[in-house]
Design an enzyme around this catalytic site. Structure first.
Site, short mmCIF file in Angstrom:
data_model
loop_
_atom_site.label_atom_id
_atom_site.label_comp_id
_atom_site.label_asym_id
_atom_site.label_seq_id
_atom_site.Cartn_x
_atom_site.Cartn_y
_atom_site.Cartn_z
N LYS A 187 5.31 -1.56 -8.32
CA LYS A 187 6.21 -2.33 -7.46
C LYS A 187 7.59 -2.45 -8.10
O LYS A 187 7.76 -2.21 -9.30
CB LYS A 187 5.61 -3.72 -7.20
CG LYS A 187 4.23 -3.68 -6.55
CD LYS A 187 4.20 -2.96 -5.20
CE LYS A 187 3.02 -3.32 -4.34
NZ LYS A 187 1.84 -2.43 -4.50
C1 LIG Z 1 0.49 -3.21 -3.78
C2 LIG Z 1 0.13 -3.69 -2.44
C3 LIG Z 1 -0.89 -4.65 -2.24
C4 LIG Z 1 -1.83 -5.12 -3.29
O1 LIG Z 1 -1.30 -5.53 -4.46
P1 LIG Z 1 -2.17 -5.46 -5.82
O2 LIG Z 1 -1.32 -6.23 -6.75
O3 LIG Z 1 -2.31 -4.02 -6.16
O4 LIG Z 1 -3.47 -6.12 -5.55
C5 LIG Z 1 -1.09 -5.11 -0.96
N1 LIG Z 1 -0.38 -4.68 0.08
C6 LIG Z 1 0.58 -3.76 -0.07
C7 LIG Z 1 1.36 -3.33 1.14
C8 LIG Z 1 0.86 -3.23 -1.32
O5 LIG Z 1 1.81 -2.29 -1.45
#
Ligand SMILES: *Cc1c(COP(=O)(O)O)cnc(C)c1O
Length: 384
Positions: A187
């Site tokens: 992210k």
């Molecule tokens: C990364 C992501 C998640 C989940 O996040 P985690 O920290 O990996 O559990 C959920 N929804 C979207 C759209 C994402 O990109």
């Protein structure tokens, strides 16, 4: 098999500064390595970023969404409307709390949930909606909340990809109902793994805190009670220290990503890929945080599959990804009755989307290199 002498360019890589690395070392030496002072500071800075709203940290963006649903009172018998074009975590958590995921197709231009279709999918059983801001591009937030108000629905925003994004100048997370962020390694802002939930009031924040750690409340030196079934979702202080080091750079990160996205559009303009009919994202340089840069391949005009296209990129030393296959076609969801043809825009995008490299450590030359490779593959394998 790298045909070039250039270093491999992955599609994503986190930028972690030396000060943060040293900070992690300090935390490791401090004697307090799990949830503690770093988390308190992380939550305080996140809250300040989100206009002073209460924020609680979690060990993943998946945990945040699940707890967000529980706090909104979503459970067995309830329907939750979301998009089939997202990481499967979004709908898995709906199943996890015992509710029923209902999908509405995407708008093929924005690739986000189509709010007209969302509104049509509302039934008397609908309890909440979970919009996703794919690549950090928000939906029309005014319209979203107008729909929620009119139908008395809770909103749990899956803003996993949208940290740093805005809507008409207001930060995502600084307004709305429950907002969920992820700080997964890929992210824009990361704590390696982690997430944060932005809540409406201190009562919700207290409930979030209980769900995060076994439903426990401590009082005085020795008081302890458990009045709700919580789980184990707390973030370590090592991870929170990484997150704190990242927060300092969020504006720069977003600016840099926007510049790189602009560079992509400039480099693609008039080239072989554009001519063949490769589809590009919406050109939004004010609200989107450019979490990803995704093209959609015109597979009917190429004599190779998407996998072969990605392999060709790899031969040129370039990494790529797929975000995402339309999730209603996964086995778990087919078993619940979902089929091809139900959400045609998501299915078409899911079969043709390719995520190109975009991260803050990239240079404009890297962008040029990627575009040259994409144009070259389109030129060599285009069939019209
Ligand atoms: C990364 C992501 C998640 C989940 O996040 P985690 O920290 O990996 O559990 C959920 N929804 C979207 C759209 C994402 O990109």
């Amino acid at each position: 098999m790298n045909q070039t002498s250039l270093p491999f360019l992955p599609f994503v890589r986190a930028e972690i500064d030396e000060e943060t690395i040293q900070g992690v070392v300090d935390v490791l030496r401090s004697g307090w390595i799990t949830t503690g002072p770093q988390n308190q500071q992380f939550e305080a800075e996140l809250s300040a970023y989100c206009g002073g709203r209460p924020v609680r940290s979690f060990n993943s963006g998946t945990a945040t969404m699940e707890i967000g649903l529980r706090i909104a009172g979503v459970g067995a018998g309830d329907e939750v409307i979301t998009t089939p074009m997202t990481w499967v975590s979004t709908s898995n958590v709906i199943l996890e709390v015992g509710a029923t995921p209902v999908f509405a197709d995407i708008d093929p231009a924005t690739r986000n949930i189509d709010l007209d279709l969302l509104e049509k999918a509302i039934t008397p059983r609908t309890k909440a909606i979970m919009p996703v801001y794919l690549s950090g591009l928000p939906v029309d937030m005014d319209r979203l909340y107008a729909i929620a108000r009119e139908h008395k629905l809770r909103v749990i925003e899956d803003a996993a990809q949208a940290f740093g994004a805005t809507w008409r100048g207001k930060r995502i997370g600084s307004f709305g109902d429950i907002v969920s962020f992820s700080f997964h390694a890929n992210k824009n802002v990361t704590s390696i793994e982690g997430g944060a939930l932005v809540l409406n009031n201190e009562e919700e924040a207290l409930t979030a805190q209980k769900y995060r750690l076994q439903g426990i409340t401590r009082t005085g030196f020795d008081g302890m009670d458990c009045d709700l079934l919580g789980g184990k979702y707390n973030l370590t202080d090592v991870a929170a220290r990484v997150g704190l080091g990242q927060l300092k750079h969020v504006e720069r990160f977003t600016d840099k990503r926007r510049q790189l996205a602009r560079a992509y559009f400039e480099a693609f303009a008039g080239g072989a890929a554009a001519e063949l009919g490769v589809q590009f994202p919406v050109q939004n340089f004010t609200d989107s945080n450019w979490h990803m840069f995704q093209i959609a391949l015109p597979l009917d005009r190429l004599n190779l599959t998407r996998a072969e296209f990605m392999a060709q990129l790899k031969e040129r030393g370039i990494g790529s990804g797929v975000h995402y296959p339309a999730l209603h076609l996964f086995t778990l969801y087919r078993a619940r009755g979902f089929r091809e043809g139900m959400f045609p825009h998501a299915e078409k995008l899911g079969a043709s989307t390719v995520t190109l490299p975009l991260f803050t450590l990239m240079s404009h030359d890297d962008v040029t290199r990627v575009v040259r490779a994409v144009d070259e593959i389109c030129e060599q394998h285009g069939t019209h």
